[in-house]
Every structure is written in structure tokens, then in C-alpha cells.
Enzyme design. Structure first.
Site, short mmCIF file in Angstrom:
data_model
loop_
_atom_site.label_atom_id
_atom_site.label_comp_id
_atom_site.label_asym_id
_atom_site.label_seq_id
_atom_site.Cartn_x
_atom_site.Cartn_y
_atom_site.Cartn_z
CG ASP A 14 -1.78 1.20 1.36
OD1 ASP A 14 -2.29 1.68 0.34
OD2 ASP A 14 -1.95 1.68 2.49
CG ASP A 16 -1.52 7.36 0.46
OD1 ASP A 16 -0.77 8.32 0.29
OD2 ASP A 16 -2.25 6.88 -0.43
#
Length: 167
Positions: A14, A16
Site C-alpha cells: 500500500d 499511504d
């Protein structure tokens, strides 16, 4: 005690909260957006993290304002991308990995995902998965399934690094 061996060929990150800190940028953009489109919306609520902008907007505006609202949040997020910085160790980790054995699977649109990586001084993988690459965003597994596919791997050959409940 025996050693555990896992047949891992790929890493799916991922963006953020895992590689970069874009929370301040997101709060800034979504606070400005909500002043116009959803005054009761509180982006600082961490349960909103990891959800595609398109899906979040759909939850808070009527269909007749959807296109305008999505365009506005995309512009606000792009304008705030420079506020993103790398989390400790992310630059060293990604630059030490062989290209083609890792990618980023983000809920951001492709321009924003790449802009946040660049602002943080991180490489942008050719196999980047963004909100536009999947029909269903997180919490569905589609972004990570596409990430494995982009790397030419089976999902079981990959490890996912995710921080948000929606992921």
C-alpha cells in the site's frame, strides 16, 4: 523450533501509511472539499483511509454533483501531493529491491499515486496499481490481485503490506 520458509517472489505495498505519510495532505484536501460538498464529513477519521476518492465521494454527494465533486477532490489532492514525505526506511527499502519484484497498490488515482511517491523521493514502479486499474477498490482484494498479476505472479507468491482497515 524449526525455521519457517515461505515461497515469496513479490512484495505488494500500500502507499499511504505504509511507504509515505500523506495524512496531512489528505486532511488538507478533504477538509477543503468537504466545505463545499459535505460539511459534516470528517476526513481526519482514520476509518476513511484506504478508500478510493471516487467511492468516498459517492457516499457523500448526490449523483448530479458526483462528476464535479470527484474532479474537485482530484485537483485538491494533486495540489497537496507535495506535502507527502517518505516514512522512515522506505527510500532505503525500495531502492534496495529489484524492479519487477515489488509494486505499489494504491487507492489513489494514477497521477496522485505517482506524485506522492515522487514527492517522498521514492521510485515509481512500472507495475503501479491505482484506483483506475480495478473495478472494485479496497476493501476488495482487487488492487492486490492486480498487483500480483502485473508482476506476473500468483497471489500466493506475494506478501501484502497494508495499514488501513479498508485495505
Amino acid at each position: 523450533m524449526s525455521d519457517l520458509e515461505l515461497p515469496i517472489a513479490g512484495l505488494l505495498f500500500d502507499n499511504d501509511g505504509v511507504l509515505v505519510d500523506s495524512h496531512g495532505a489528505a486532511v488538507d484536501a478533504w477538509s477543503r472539499w468537504s466545505a463545499t460538498f459535505a460539511p459534516d464529513f470528517d476526513w481526519s477519521d482514520r476509518s476513511n483511509a484506504g478508500i478510493r476518492a471516487e467511492d468516498m465521494v459517492r457516499r457523500h454527494v448526490s449523483e448530479d454533483r458526483y462528476d464535479e465533486a470527484v474532479e474537485y477532490i482530484h485537483q485538491l489532492e494533486q495540489d497537496s501531493a507535495h506535502m507527502t514525505h517518505a516514512l522512515p526506511g522506505a527510500v532505503e527499502l525500495l531502492t534496495s529491491l529489484t524492479p519487477g519484484m515489488w509494486t505499489v497498490c494504491t487507492s489513489a488515482n494514477p497521477r496522485l499515486g505517482a506524485a506522492r511517491l515522487r514527492a517522498a523521493g521514492l521510485p515509481v514502479p512500472a507495475e503501479l496499481v491505482s484506483s483506475e486499474d480495478v473495478e472494485r477498490g479496497k476493501p476488495h482484494p482487487d488492487p492486490y490481485l492486480r498487483g500480483a498479476q502485473n508482476l506476473g505472479l500468483e497471489p500466493g507468491e506475494c506478501i501484502v503490506f497494508e495499514d488501513a482497515a479498508a485495505g
